[in-house]
Write a protein that holds these residues in place. Sequence first.
Motif: not given
Length: 463
Positions: A324-334
């Motif tokens: 969940n957190t890693a997905s949010e991290y990827g989201f933030g990168g985009v």
Amino acid sequence: MSVVVALAALACLMVAAYRGYSVILFAPLAALGAVLLTDPAAIAPVFSGVFMEKMVGFVKLYFPVFMLGAVFGKVIELAGFSQSIVATAIRYIGSARANLVIVAVCGLLTYGGVSVFVVVFAVYPFAAELYRQGNIPKRLMPGAIALGAFSFTMDSLPGTPQIQNIIPTTFFKTTSWAAPMLGILGSLFLVVVGLFYLESRRRAAAIRGEGYGINLVNEPQRVEGSKLVSPLLAILPLIVVGVSNFWLTRLIPLWYGHAHSVSLPGLSKPIETKVPSVTAIWAVEGALVLGIVVVLVTAFGAVRRHFAEGTKAAISGALLASMNTASEYGFGGVIAALPGFLVVSDALRVVPNPLVNAAISVSTLAGITGSASGGMSIALAAMSDAFVQGVHAAQIPLEVLHRVVSMASGGMDTLPHNGAVITLLAVTGLTHRESYRDIFAITVIKTLAVFFVIGVFYTTGLV
């Protein structure tokens, strides 16, 4: 228009989380939707080259911390250690001080390395019994658990092994013990103001004659104290984790130096590691491993019966939480790569004070995503260089920035769509309508504590 696209993506993720949809699914959908509205041809390259790169990088660094923390919490639970600690606190602090007991026990467990999610399950049966004996409304209980588990031991106290205190170390090359005096003072602020609020709510309910409540949901069975293990044995693994984390943080750089290279026959090139960027992570991982070993050695008989199933559940939970957190991290990168976010970043830079700038940025994104670690990861992935440049220009130690960012991540993160809040209410059998008012009050106090710490630093220069 670019700003609207970025904000719409954030709003989409927030609404999805609030309604209980998987962040793992909706984070890439929201991010790629924003890319579609900005540059449709970039969707596939951005997904592979930005979203997945960021997501995998986060898992590479932090999944072991999530996993070991979950396993440690599970074996603590299976051994009966958490129940013993709670019962002992009740016995010595007194059932009349129900809120203090709950805050103390939650704080001890989380500072000892037990996940905030695990603490809710471990403490609830005893908290319910304590509130029932004191005839205190059950609806006030989530506020006390939130103060104990989701605040000062999560991100304020120096050395806490919770992930919110570990993530900044990789960006600022600090350790989990950064700015100890500011962390301690911020923790005292949280405890004193938080307990004052909780006690005022308890007294007001008593004046109205409101009792524990009737027709309640998910009431736990009563636990007999005679079945509990020795409290000295129960607290030993927590002490081991805390002490070993402290010493490993100092010893790892001495063992490995500033950079370390390993050559193995099957590798085409050596493994090069910049030790300062991983010292805090390695220290926490090593400390949690030692804590698990201590529990297994001292209570193997109690743990062994349910160890296989218990650790499966713990690792599944850790995998879900980290993804969940890693997905949010990827989201933030985009989102950070889009033009709209650059406009927002420039707007935030209008705040001249670098610490206030960092606090507002991190707290805002933590609130939007409903995740302290997720919001902080998004902010640091996009703005850490600017934060570092700002504090260097103002001659502020990076340790202070670490503590401010860590505490800010635990500020506005506990909005209604926060996963820990939803779990807390589900476990206690209460609703947002019944109990969120007190959780939100703790959220406001947590946010104020960040600016209290900033004020203390500028007034006294303490680090």
